[in-house]
Design an enzyme around this catalytic site. Structure first.
Site, PDB file in Angstrom:
ATOM      1  N   TYR A   1      49.256  -5.952  69.076  1.00  0.00           N
ATOM      2  CA  TYR A   1      49.351  -4.608  69.681  1.00  0.00           C
ATOM      3  C   TYR A   1      49.794  -3.580  68.645  1.00  0.00           C
ATOM      4  O   TYR A   1      49.130  -2.563  68.437  1.00  0.00           O
ATOM      5  CB  TYR A   1      50.319  -4.621  70.877  1.00  0.00           C
TER       6      TYR A   1
ATOM      7  N   ASP B   1      56.804   3.361  68.353  1.00  0.00           N
ATOM      8  CA  ASP B   1      57.741   3.014  67.271  1.00  0.00           C
ATOM      9  C   ASP B   1      57.488   1.604  66.733  1.00  0.00           C
ATOM     10  O   ASP B   1      57.986   1.237  65.675  1.00  0.00           O
ATOM     11  CB  ASP B   1      59.196   3.153  67.745  1.00  0.00           C
ATOM     12  N   GLU B   2      56.694   0.815  67.490  1.00  0.00           N
ATOM     13  CA  GLU B   2      56.481  -0.582  67.064  1.00  0.00           C
ATOM     14  C   GLU B   2      55.709  -0.681  65.760  1.00  0.00           C
ATOM     15  O   GLU B   2      55.709  -1.740  65.125  1.00  0.00           O
ATOM     16  CB  GLU B   2      55.769  -1.371  68.169  1.00  0.00           C
TER      17      GLU B   2
ATOM     18  N   ALA C   1      45.036   6.685  75.857  1.00  0.00           N
ATOM     19  CA  ALA C   1      44.378   5.457  76.324  1.00  0.00           C
ATOM     20  C   ALA C   1      44.562   4.339  75.310  1.00  0.00           C
ATOM     21  O   ALA C   1      44.348   4.529  74.113  1.00  0.00           O
ATOM     22  CB  ALA C   1      42.889   5.705  76.537  1.00  0.00           C
TER      23      ALA C   1
ATOM     24  N   PHE D   1      50.416   4.661  82.986  1.00  0.00           N
ATOM     25  CA  PHE D   1      51.825   5.020  83.251  1.00  0.00           C
ATOM     26  C   PHE D   1      52.186   6.399  82.664  1.00  0.00           C
ATOM     27  O   PHE D   1      52.478   7.362  83.391  1.00  0.00           O
ATOM     28  CB  PHE D   1      52.699   3.897  82.682  1.00  0.00           C
TER      29      PHE D   1
ATOM     30  N   ASN E   1      60.633   2.854  73.750  1.00  0.00           N
ATOM     31  CA  ASN E   1      60.304   2.320  75.083  1.00  0.00           C
ATOM     32  C   ASN E   1      60.516   3.339  76.188  1.00  0.00           C
ATOM     33  O   ASN E   1      61.608   3.894  76.325  1.00  0.00           O
ATOM     34  CB  ASN E   1      61.200   1.105  75.406  1.00  0.00           C
TER      35      ASN E   1
HETATM   36  P1  NAD Z   1      49.184   1.921  80.203  1.00  0.00           P
HETATM   37  O1  NAD Z   1      48.740   0.553  79.826  1.00  0.00           O
HETATM   38  O2  NAD Z   1      50.028   2.111  81.407  1.00  0.00           O
HETATM   39  O3  NAD Z   1      47.883   2.840  80.414  1.00  0.00           O
HETATM   40  C1  NAD Z   1      46.784   2.817  79.555  1.00  0.00           C
HETATM   41  C2  NAD Z   1      45.641   3.594  80.203  1.00  0.00           C
HETATM   42  O4  NAD Z   1      44.525   3.588  79.289  1.00  0.00           O
HETATM   43  C3  NAD Z   1      45.135   2.986  81.518  1.00  0.00           C
HETATM   44  O5  NAD Z   1      44.948   3.992  82.477  1.00  0.00           O
HETATM   45  C4  NAD Z   1      43.804   2.357  81.132  1.00  0.00           C
HETATM   46  O6  NAD Z   1      42.866   2.317  82.207  1.00  0.00           O
HETATM   47  C5  NAD Z   1      43.348   3.276  80.007  1.00  0.00           C
HETATM   48  N1  NAD Z   1      42.391   2.611  79.098  1.00  0.00           N
HETATM   49  C6  NAD Z   1      42.545   1.382  78.519  1.00  0.00           C
HETATM   50  N2  NAD Z   1      41.460   1.093  77.792  1.00  0.00           N
HETATM   51  C7  NAD Z   1      40.616   2.152  77.884  1.00  0.00           C
HETATM   52  C8  NAD Z   1      39.337   2.444  77.338  1.00  0.00           C
HETATM   53  N3  NAD Z   1      38.691   1.572  76.551  1.00  0.00           N
HETATM   54  N4  NAD Z   1      38.768   3.640  77.623  1.00  0.00           N
HETATM   55  C9  NAD Z   1      39.396   4.523  78.425  1.00  0.00           C
HETATM   56  N5  NAD Z   1      40.604   4.294  78.989  1.00  0.00           N
HETATM   57  C10 NAD Z   1      41.198   3.121  78.720  1.00  0.00           C
HETATM   58  O7  NAD Z   1      49.854   2.519  78.909  1.00  0.00           O
HETATM   59  P2  NAD Z   1      51.151   3.463  78.767  1.00  0.00           P
HETATM   60  O8  NAD Z   1      52.352   2.627  78.806  1.00  0.00           O
HETATM   61  O9  NAD Z   1      50.993   4.610  79.695  1.00  0.00           O
HETATM   62  O10 NAD Z   1      50.949   3.949  77.259  1.00  0.00           O
HETATM   63  C11 NAD Z   1      50.159   5.092  76.968  1.00  0.00           C
HETATM   64  C12 NAD Z   1      50.132   5.303  75.465  1.00  0.00           C
HETATM   65  O11 NAD Z   1      51.460   5.517  74.998  1.00  0.00           O
HETATM   66  C13 NAD Z   1      49.607   4.117  74.676  1.00  0.00           C
HETATM   67  O12 NAD Z   1      48.814   4.618  73.624  1.00  0.00           O
HETATM   68  C14 NAD Z   1      50.848   3.422  74.153  1.00  0.00           C
HETATM   69  O13 NAD Z   1      50.579   2.758  72.940  1.00  0.00           O
HETATM   70  C15 NAD Z   1      51.773   4.607  73.960  1.00  0.00           C
HETATM   71  N6  NAD Z   1      53.222   4.302  74.076  1.00  0.00           N
HETATM   72  C16 NAD Z   1      53.707   3.672  75.177  1.00  0.00           C
HETATM   73  C17 NAD Z   1      55.090   3.438  75.308  1.00  0.00           C
HETATM   74  C18 NAD Z   1      55.666   2.748  76.513  1.00  0.00           C
HETATM   75  O14 NAD Z   1      56.863   2.436  76.520  1.00  0.00           O
HETATM   76  N7  NAD Z   1      54.901   2.482  77.556  1.00  0.00           N
HETATM   77  C19 NAD Z   1      55.956   3.883  74.294  1.00  0.00           C
HETATM   78  C20 NAD Z   1      55.406   4.522  73.174  1.00  0.00           C
HETATM   79  C21 NAD Z   1      54.038   4.748  73.083  1.00  0.00           C
HETATM   80  O1  DAU Z   2      58.642   0.542  71.796  1.00  0.00           O
HETATM   81  C1  DAU Z   2      57.539   1.113  72.443  1.00  0.00           C
HETATM   82  C2  DAU Z   2      56.751   0.025  73.136  1.00  0.00           C
HETATM   83  O2  DAU Z   2      57.538  -0.401  74.243  1.00  0.00           O
HETATM   84  C3  DAU Z   2      55.373   0.489  73.597  1.00  0.00           C
HETATM   85  O3  DAU Z   2      54.595   0.823  72.486  1.00  0.00           O
HETATM   86  C4  DAU Z   2      54.677  -0.610  74.399  1.00  0.00           C
HETATM   87  O4  DAU Z   2      53.452  -0.123  74.918  1.00  0.00           O
HETATM   88  C5  DAU Z   2      55.586  -1.015  75.552  1.00  0.00           C
HETATM   89  O5  DAU Z   2      54.989  -2.086  76.249  1.00  0.00           O
HETATM   90  C6  DAU Z   2      56.974  -1.405  75.048  1.00  0.00           C
HETATM   91  O6  DAU Z   2      56.914  -2.661  74.296  1.00  0.00           O
HETATM   92  P1  DAU Z   2      58.025  -3.809  74.474  1.00  0.00           P
HETATM   93  O7  DAU Z   2      57.445  -5.096  74.067  1.00  0.00           O
HETATM   94  O8  DAU Z   2      59.316  -3.393  73.869  1.00  0.00           O
HETATM   95  O9  DAU Z   2      58.206  -3.703  76.091  1.00  0.00           O
HETATM   96  P2  DAU Z   2      58.335  -4.856  77.220  1.00  0.00           P
HETATM   97  O10 DAU Z   2      58.692  -4.142  78.487  1.00  0.00           O
HETATM   98  O11 DAU Z   2      57.176  -5.765  77.236  1.00  0.00           O
HETATM   99  O12 DAU Z   2      59.608  -5.664  76.731  1.00  0.00           O
HETATM  100  C7  DAU Z   2      60.865  -5.048  76.538  1.00  0.00           C
HETATM  101  C8  DAU Z   2      61.826  -6.114  76.021  1.00  0.00           C
HETATM  102  O13 DAU Z   2      62.066  -7.062  77.068  1.00  0.00           O
HETATM  103  C9  DAU Z   2      61.265  -6.921  74.856  1.00  0.00           C
HETATM  104  O14 DAU Z   2      62.318  -7.232  73.960  1.00  0.00           O
HETATM  105  C10 DAU Z   2      60.746  -8.194  75.500  1.00  0.00           C
HETATM  106  C11 DAU Z   2      61.672  -8.382  76.695  1.00  0.00           C
HETATM  107  N1  DAU Z   2      61.049  -9.012  77.892  1.00  0.00           N
HETATM  108  C12 DAU Z   2      59.891  -8.508  78.363  1.00  0.00           C
HETATM  109  C13 DAU Z   2      59.268  -9.056  79.463  1.00  0.00           C
HETATM  110  C14 DAU Z   2      57.955  -8.500  79.974  1.00  0.00           C
HETATM  111  C15 DAU Z   2      61.680 -10.079  78.510  1.00  0.00           C
HETATM  112  O15 DAU Z   2      62.770 -10.513  78.083  1.00  0.00           O
HETATM  113  N2  DAU Z   2      61.085 -10.631  79.610  1.00  0.00           N
HETATM  114  C16 DAU Z   2      59.890 -10.173  80.102  1.00  0.00           C
HETATM  115  O16 DAU Z   2      59.377 -10.744  81.094  1.00  0.00           O
END
Ligand code: NAD
Ligand code: DAU
Length: 350
Positions: free
Chosen positions: A155, A131-132, A82, A11, A184
């Site tokens: 996680y 931030d988690e 990743a 993503f 998030n």
């Molecule tokens: P995502 O799950 O959408 O994507 C993760 C990517 O990493 C995928 O393309 C997957 O194929 C790749 N990957 C997984 N395991 C791998 C491995 N062993 N070797 C090589 N590639 C691998 O994740 P995202 O939501 O895009 O998050 C990206 C980064 O940002 C993560 O480190 C996550 O902790 C951090 N982050 C995410 C959020 C959020 O809200 N999504 C917020 C803060 C930080």
């Molecule tokens: O804060 C940053 C984090 O945000 C990232 O590091 C993570 O990669 C990312 O997945 C996200 O974690 P959250 O657990 O906060 O995100 P999620 O979308 O899974 O959930 C957001 C909130 O919604 C959380 O309080 C749980 C709730 N939730 C989630 C799902 C999937 C529901 O109530 N129902 C659901 O089905």
């Protein structure tokens, strides 16, 4: 510059690659990704023929694959995204989170240390974290860069470990590292296991919207392009060894954001009354160990590096909704196969 972006098919990674090639077309991007369920190369179809974009199908858990990518492409800098990223999956099966997020980050740091050994200070290694790692807040207060780590899920514990390894590689070996901890994200290409894309998908399919517990948990939402611009800012201007928190001062309880998005979806889909998306809201069993509230104090990156989000929530969420409505094929593509099994396990229905 030859820049390796790990997790570039996910993503945030794919949004970052599209952002980067537009802003820095002279840079060369090596997208290192093992294409798990969360990685999708179709996110990058618009740049697959770009002369400065190259995809490497490599796994962070296999040190030789990292090493050969460094050698073959003469990698000069890294932005490391990743990871296994979904909290619920880390509860159902923590093992892969330890492998990818902890061991994988260690393997990547080792490769950087080895390949850049002639001049470690010259090569930046930017680590993208969450931030988690700080745990959970009560009704008041914010996470700052000095908040003690207190991760609560497998996680967040695995991400906290990776942050500590990154820090240690600077302190002990002199690797030129920076770290960001972001709240998030939402936006295009987010896998429909996360709250907002799951909510949009389920509304389109007239399926229940699962709300964990009473829906009062709070998250701080940031548009993904703003996260990309913050990573760019820290990568180029952040002080070596420093960490920066990123957030949008945009707190919502889950139930409020769900109602808000349902109203926008009703507007976009012409639904109302008994057909309203709000009628799909369904309270389900809470997530074990569910963190109560996240909220970021982003004053350090604002004051020191002059970064600010440029999207309002209303803009970002409207763009996100219209992206998902226009890309239902993408949603179908990524949620075939493995996704069905996961959904059944997590929510007990198809
Ligand atoms: P995502 O799950 O959408 O994507 C993760 C990517 O990493 C995928 O393309 C997957 O194929 C790749 N990957 C997984 N395991 C791998 C491995 N062993 N070797 C090589 N590639 C691998 O994740 P995202 O939501 O895009 O998050 C990206 C980064 O940002 C993560 O480190 C996550 O902790 C951090 N982050 C995410 C959020 C959020 O809200 N999504 C917020 C803060 C930080
Ligand atoms: O804060 C940053 C984090 O945000 C990232 O590091 C993570 O990669 C990312 O997945 C996200 O974690 P959250 O657990 O906060 O995100 P999620 O979308 O899974 O959930 C957001 C909130 O919604 C959380 O309080 C749980 C709730 N939730 C989630 C799902 C999937 C529901 O109530 N129902 C659901 O089905």
């Amino acid at each position: 510059m030859i820049l390796m972006i790990t997790g570039g098919a996910g993503f945030i990674g794919s949004n970052l690659i599209l952002y980067w090639l537009k802003k820095y077309p002279e840079d060369h991007i090596i997208n290192f990704d093992s294409l798990t369920y969360a990685g999708n190369l179709s996110n990058l179809s618009s740049v697959e023929k770009h002369p400065h974009y190259h995809f490497v199908n490599g796994n962070l858990c296999v040190p030789e694959e990292i090493s050969s990518a460094f050698e073959e492409h003469r990698v000069e800098a890294v932005i490391h995204l990743a990871a296994e990223s979904h909290v619920d999956r880390s509860i159902a099966g923590p093992g892969q989170f330890i492998q990818t997020n902890v061991v994988g980050t260690f393997n990547l740091l080792e490769a950087a240390k080895e390949h850049w050994r002639e001049n470690l200070a010259k090569h930046r290694f930017h680590h993208v974290s969450t931030d988690e790692v700080y745990g959970s807040l009560g009704e008041t207060g914010f996470f700052s860069e000095t908040t003690p780590y207190s991760p609560n899920s497998p996680y967040s514990a695995s991400k906290a470990s990776s942050d500590h390894l990154v820090r240690a590689y600077r302190h002990t070996f002199g690797l030129n590292v920076t770290t960001t901890n972001c709240s998030n994200n939402y936006g295009p290409f987010q896998f429909p296991e996360k709250l907002l894309p799951l909510l949009i998908k389920n509304c389109l399919e007239q399926k229940p919207i699962p709300v964990y517990g009473d829906g009062s948990n709070i998250r701080d939402w940031l548009y993904v392009t703003d996260h990309c611009s913050a990573i760019d800012t820290v990568f180029h201007h952040g002080k070596e060894g420093e960490t920066y928190n990123i957030g949008g001062l945009n707190e919502w309880s889950n139930i409020d954001i769900i109602h808000f998005v349902c109203r926008l979806l009703d507007e976009a889909l012409g639904r109302s009354g008994k057909d309203s998306c709000e009628n799909l809201i369904s309270f389900v069993k809470d997530r074990p160990g569910h963190d109560r509230r996240y909220a970021i104090d982003a004053s350090k990156i604002q004051k020191e590096l002059n970064w600010r989000p440029s999207f309002t929530f209303e803009q970002g969420i409207r763009e996100t909704i219209s992206w998902y409505l226009d890309h239902q094929d993408w949603v179908r593509l990524v949620s075939s196969g493995e996704y069905q099994k996961y959904y059944k396990q997590q929510y007990g229905s198809k």
